[in-house]
Design an enzyme around this catalytic site. Sequence first.
Site, PDB file in Angstrom:
ATOM      1  N   ASP A 158      -6.331  11.403 -18.932  1.00 29.57           N
ATOM      2  CA  ASP A 158      -6.445  11.913 -20.293  1.00 29.57           C
ATOM      3  C   ASP A 158      -5.297  12.845 -20.664  1.00 29.57           C
ATOM      4  O   ASP A 158      -4.662  13.449 -19.803  1.00 29.57           O
ATOM      5  CB  ASP A 158      -7.746  12.703 -20.450  1.00 29.57           C
ATOM      6  CG  ASP A 158      -8.970  11.819 -20.552  1.00 29.57           C
ATOM      7  OD1 ASP A 158      -8.862  10.597 -20.302  1.00 29.57           O
ATOM      8  OD2 ASP A 158     -10.050  12.359 -20.871  1.00 29.57           O
TER       9      ASP A 158
ATOM     10  N   HIS B 199      -6.376  13.754 -15.305  1.00 28.79           N
ATOM     11  CA  HIS B 199      -5.537  14.186 -16.416  1.00 28.79           C
ATOM     12  C   HIS B 199      -4.059  14.125 -16.020  1.00 28.79           C
ATOM     13  O   HIS B 199      -3.703  14.530 -14.914  1.00 28.79           O
ATOM     14  CB  HIS B 199      -5.887  15.618 -16.827  1.00 28.79           C
ATOM     15  CG  HIS B 199      -7.300  15.772 -17.301  1.00 28.79           C
ATOM     16  ND1 HIS B 199      -8.369  15.846 -16.422  1.00 28.79           N
ATOM     17  CD2 HIS B 199      -7.824  15.841 -18.547  1.00 28.79           C
ATOM     18  CE1 HIS B 199      -9.492  15.960 -17.119  1.00 28.79           C
ATOM     19  NE2 HIS B 199      -9.190  15.960 -18.410  1.00 28.79           N
TER      20      HIS B 199
END
Length: 376
Positions: free
Chosen positions: A186, A332
């Site tokens: 992400d 992430h």
Amino acid sequence: MRWLQQSQAKPLAGHDKFRGTSCQAGGQMLYSGIGWSADGFTVDVIDENGERQQPVRLFGARDTQELVGYLQGFENALVAVVDSTNGVLDGRMMAGGLTVYRADPQLLGVRPDFGSVPAVDVAAAARRGLGALSRLQRDRGTQTGREDDLAAFARTSEQTLGEWTRRGTCASRGSGERREVSLTFDDGPQPPYTGQVLDILRRYGVKATFFCTGMYAKAYPEYLARMREEGHGVANHTWSHPILFELTRPQLDEQLERTNEAIAEATGGPAPALFRPPYGSRSPEVLGWLAESGLTTVLWDVAPDDWQMPGADTIATRAVQEARPGSIVLLHDAGGDRSQTAAALAPTIEGLLERSFTFVPVEQQLAAPALTGWVG
């Protein structure tokens, strides 16, 4: 409008006159409000009397390190303030040693359908009293102080989430019929960590899915082109990483549509079909809006909390031990210091391979007919 490239950050037109000509402001506390728009970030610095200390500055999304350096250059004590629709910048600022606060909607004026309130209004909210704002912590992120709200909205959404999952418009994992797992990343793309992640995935021949923010997809199209070329999925993660249940329907639509446009332009392909809500934020109303948009909402069932930087070994151990057939792993590649994520990726892949898992993008898992009926 043109995105500014590195070294092109400059005062905004019409703001070349200001009170105060020194970064020192006579020893006063300084308040730096940070706004955002399609062009990047605006920075406005005021003192305790509300006087502007420098011209308003515009930094393109490629210029986040220059933005951090600019704020580090003030000699007086300074706090940087973002609003709750801006979740893409605070990690970088805190990694640079800055003190960061978040101003929530009730402290600010009416937002436009796309973009924040003016940066000076964000700064003014802090000048009126820091006690009304939330001081962000590196291990809690932009959501610092809002965790209970996010959990409460998630609880009220359980029935709606289950219904939309049965209809095939939401998913927290795959069917589990095959020993497959999906790695997802992400908040990017952003150097240097997106490139490091892509290099490791290529070394192991692993395909993943990247949930990209529109702001950085527009700024770094070369990363998205590489993702497509190397067989990874590219999906929507909003433009600026807001808390979704604070948005109006037009504001959410703008976030989704502009991000889809940026991704399609960068990849030369169709707009994404998958969407991940920042922080997993949702409400029954928001889930309905997302379903009506035609996007499939993708959550996760394995979260090693790499963004909290618990250590590379801890991240890898959590991912490997918690995975099961059909798992969707949340990681992430941007939003702050992601060096531990990059360091954890190879041992994560090797550990999952030892457990006889194969890796597929989320898109492939969710194409399985057996997904229907699964409630995450």
